[in-house]
Design a protein around this motif. Structure first.
Motif, PDB file in Angstrom:
ATOM      1  N   LEU A  18       6.547   5.919  31.725  1.00  0.00           N
ATOM      2  CA  LEU A  18       6.169   5.567  30.362  1.00  0.00           C
ATOM      3  C   LEU A  18       7.068   4.454  29.820  1.00  0.00           C
ATOM      4  CD1 LEU A  18       4.471   6.098  27.805  1.00  0.00           C
ATOM      5  CD2 LEU A  18       6.138   7.870  27.197  1.00  0.00           C
ATOM      6  N   ILE A  19       8.353   4.546  30.079  1.00  0.00           N
ATOM      7  CA  ILE A  19       9.293   3.518  29.622  1.00  0.00           C
ATOM      8  C   ILE A  19       8.918   2.167  30.234  1.00  0.00           C
ATOM      9  CG2 ILE A  19      11.693   2.727  29.737  1.00  0.00           C
ATOM     10  CD1 ILE A  19      12.446   5.798  29.665  1.00  0.00           C
ATOM     11  N   LEU A  20       8.649   2.159  31.542  1.00  0.00           N
ATOM     12  CA  LEU A  20       8.278   0.902  32.208  1.00  0.00           C
ATOM     13  C   LEU A  20       6.946   0.368  31.690  1.00  0.00           C
ATOM     14  CD1 LEU A  20       9.371   1.551  35.895  1.00  0.00           C
ATOM     15  CD2 LEU A  20      10.555   0.255  34.117  1.00  0.00           C
ATOM     16  N   ALA A  21       5.988   1.246  31.491  1.00  0.00           N
ATOM     17  CA  ALA A  21       4.676   0.811  30.982  1.00  0.00           C
ATOM     18  C   ALA A  21       4.815   0.206  29.589  1.00  0.00           C
ATOM     19  CB  ALA A  21       3.700   1.985  30.958  1.00  0.00           C
ATOM     20  N   MET A  22       5.621   0.816  28.736  1.00  0.00           N
ATOM     21  CA  MET A  22       5.828   0.285  27.386  1.00  0.00           C
ATOM     22  C   MET A  22       6.581  -1.043  27.426  1.00  0.00           C
ATOM     23  SD  MET A  22       4.452   1.854  24.953  1.00  0.00           S
ATOM     24  CE  MET A  22       3.140   2.895  25.506  1.00  0.00           C
ATOM     25  N   ALA A  27       6.407  -6.689  26.535  1.00  0.00           N
ATOM     26  CA  ALA A  27       6.729  -8.022  27.063  1.00  0.00           C
ATOM     27  C   ALA A  27       5.483  -8.895  27.134  1.00  0.00           C
ATOM     28  CB  ALA A  27       7.382  -7.912  28.433  1.00  0.00           C
ATOM     29  N   GLU A  28       4.375  -8.341  27.584  1.00  0.00           N
ATOM     30  CA  GLU A  28       3.139  -9.126  27.672  1.00  0.00           C
ATOM     31  C   GLU A  28       2.637  -9.510  26.283  1.00  0.00           C
ATOM     32  OE1 GLU A  28       1.773 -10.584  30.173  1.00  0.00           O
ATOM     33  OE2 GLU A  28       2.511  -9.493  31.910  1.00  0.00           O
ATOM     34  N   ALA A  29       2.832  -8.635  25.298  1.00  0.00           N
ATOM     35  CA  ALA A  29       2.334  -8.911  23.947  1.00  0.00           C
ATOM     36  C   ALA A  29       3.252  -9.841  23.153  1.00  0.00           C
ATOM     37  CB  ALA A  29       2.156  -7.592  23.187  1.00  0.00           C
ATOM     38  N   GLU A  30       4.584  -9.655  23.303  1.00  0.00           N
ATOM     39  CA  GLU A  30       5.512 -10.375  22.435  1.00  0.00           C
ATOM     40  C   GLU A  30       6.616 -11.133  23.172  1.00  0.00           C
ATOM     41  OE1 GLU A  30       6.972  -7.961  19.163  1.00  0.00           O
ATOM     42  OE2 GLU A  30       5.255  -6.611  19.390  1.00  0.00           O
ATOM     43  N   TRP A  32       9.687 -11.082  26.475  1.00  0.00           N
ATOM     44  CA  TRP A  32      10.812 -10.220  26.857  1.00  0.00           C
ATOM     45  C   TRP A  32      11.882 -10.117  25.782  1.00  0.00           C
ATOM     46  CZ3 TRP A  32      10.816  -6.520  30.172  1.00  0.00           C
ATOM     47  CH2 TRP A  32       9.908  -6.550  31.229  1.00  0.00           C
ATOM     48  N   GLU A  33      11.998 -11.134  24.944  1.00  0.00           N
ATOM     49  CA  GLU A  33      13.010 -11.049  23.895  1.00  0.00           C
ATOM     50  C   GLU A  33      12.704  -9.916  22.918  1.00  0.00           C
ATOM     51  OE1 GLU A  33       9.903 -13.876  23.475  1.00  0.00           O
ATOM     52  OE2 GLU A  33      11.577 -14.125  24.828  1.00  0.00           O
ATOM     53  N   ALA A  34      11.446  -9.501  22.827  1.00  0.00           N
ATOM     54  CA  ALA A  34      11.060  -8.388  21.951  1.00  0.00           C
ATOM     55  C   ALA A  34      11.370  -7.028  22.562  1.00  0.00           C
ATOM     56  CB  ALA A  34       9.570  -8.476  21.624  1.00  0.00           C
ATOM     57  N   VAL A  35      11.643  -7.003  23.839  1.00  0.00           N
ATOM     58  CA  VAL A  35      11.918  -5.730  24.526  1.00  0.00           C
ATOM     59  C   VAL A  35      13.395  -5.394  24.355  1.00  0.00           C
ATOM     60  CG1 VAL A  35      11.869  -4.486  26.721  1.00  0.00           C
ATOM     61  CG2 VAL A  35      10.092  -6.182  26.202  1.00  0.00           C
ATOM     62  N   THR A  36      13.651  -4.427  23.499  1.00  0.00           N
ATOM     63  CA  THR A  36      15.008  -3.934  23.304  1.00  0.00           C
ATOM     64  C   THR A  36      14.994  -2.432  23.555  1.00  0.00           C
ATOM     65  OG1 THR A  36      14.691  -3.460  20.941  1.00  0.00           O
ATOM     66  CG2 THR A  36      15.464  -5.690  21.528  1.00  0.00           C
ATOM     67  N   THR A  37      16.140  -1.884  23.854  1.00  0.00           N
ATOM     68  CA  THR A  37      16.192  -0.436  24.096  1.00  0.00           C
ATOM     69  C   THR A  37      15.804   0.332  22.829  1.00  0.00           C
ATOM     70  OG1 THR A  37      18.573  -0.467  23.690  1.00  0.00           O
ATOM     71  CG2 THR A  37      17.839  -0.527  25.993  1.00  0.00           C
ATOM     72  N   GLN A 112       7.655 -13.663  34.854  1.00  0.00           N
ATOM     73  CA  GLN A 112       8.974 -14.038  34.354  1.00  0.00           C
ATOM     74  C   GLN A 112      10.025 -13.014  34.793  1.00  0.00           C
ATOM     75  OE1 GLN A 112       9.247 -14.251  30.066  1.00  0.00           O
ATOM     76  NE2 GLN A 112      10.914 -15.728  30.176  1.00  0.00           N
ATOM     77  N   ALA A 113       9.692 -11.729  34.721  1.00  0.00           N
ATOM     78  CA  ALA A 113      10.632 -10.695  35.166  1.00  0.00           C
ATOM     79  C   ALA A 113      10.919 -10.820  36.659  1.00  0.00           C
ATOM     80  CB  ALA A 113      10.068  -9.305  34.854  1.00  0.00           C
ATOM     81  N   MET A 114       9.913 -11.175  37.426  1.00  0.00           N
ATOM     82  CA  MET A 114      10.054 -11.270  38.877  1.00  0.00           C
ATOM     83  C   MET A 114      10.889 -12.465  39.309  1.00  0.00           C
ATOM     84  SD  MET A 114       6.049 -10.457  39.652  1.00  0.00           S
ATOM     85  CE  MET A 114       6.043 -10.577  41.435  1.00  0.00           C
TER      86      MET A 114
END
Length: 192
Positions: A18-22, A27-30, A32-37, A112-114
């Motif tokens: 679930l964490i990875l899916a979210m 990241a796809e929507a906003e 990677w800079e929007a992905v914070t813990t 980008q993550a890859m």
């Protein structure tokens, strides 16, 4: 193994997924800079300490997402080659190249993550994860068996496709030249 322990392990695996899916979705929507813990913890409805019990931080999450994406890419490349059928070897190679370029366009945050964001994932190393090896092997297998320097040519193929992807994504090369570029690349990598 007790039923309780088995259930806990299943629940832990589900939280992990679930964490990875979210993270991917955000990241796809906003980006990677929007992905914070903190945002991830809110989205998965778990506390930050629970999130940290799965991942050391954002870098570890990015690496896990990248590893999943490499597994998906490897399967996509194998499927593209298989769908090209037993026709000329060049058609399988072309299908792999086209699938790779399509993946980069359709999944920019994963790509980008890859390949862009820093991770601890090791390439061409004893510690290279299975998913990364599988993606590379898909390129090797797309080349005819009798190709000299097959692995080196697979590396060049991947590097060239990555360059094309990066230049295309930033609009530095026109989309209408893709067929010509692929023709030249395939001719240079696996001459008939």
């Amino acid at each position: 193994m007790s039923v309780t322990r088995s259930r806990r392990e299943r629940e832990r695996a589900q939280r992990h997924g679930l964490i990875l899916a979210m993270a991917r979705e955000l990241a796809e929507a906003e980006g990677w800079e929007a992905v914070t813990t903190r945002r991830l913890a809110e989205r998965v409805e778990y506390s930050q300490p629970v999130l940290y019990s799965h991942f050391k931080g954002k870098d570890a999450i990015v690496a896990a997402v990248a590893e999943e994406a490499f597994a998906e890419l490897a399967q996509l490349l194998r499927d593209a080659r298989a769908a090209a059928g037993g026709r000329e070897p060049e058609s399988g190679l072309r299908a792999v190249c086209q699938a790779y370029l399509r993946f980069a366009v359709e999944h920019p945050a994963l790509y980008q993550a890859m390949f862009v964001m820093p991770t601890q994932l090791k390439f061409a190393d004893e510690e290279t994860p299975v998913a990364l090896r599988a993606a590379f092997e898909a390129f090797v297998e797309a080349l005819p068996e009798e190709t000299t320097g097959r692995e080196a040519r697979a590396e060049l193929l991947w590097a060239a496709l990555h360059g094309i992807s990066a230049l295309s994504a930033t609009g530095r090369i026109p989309a209408h030249g893709e067929k010509t570029r692929l023709d030249l690349l395939i001719e240079g990598i696996a001459p008939s």
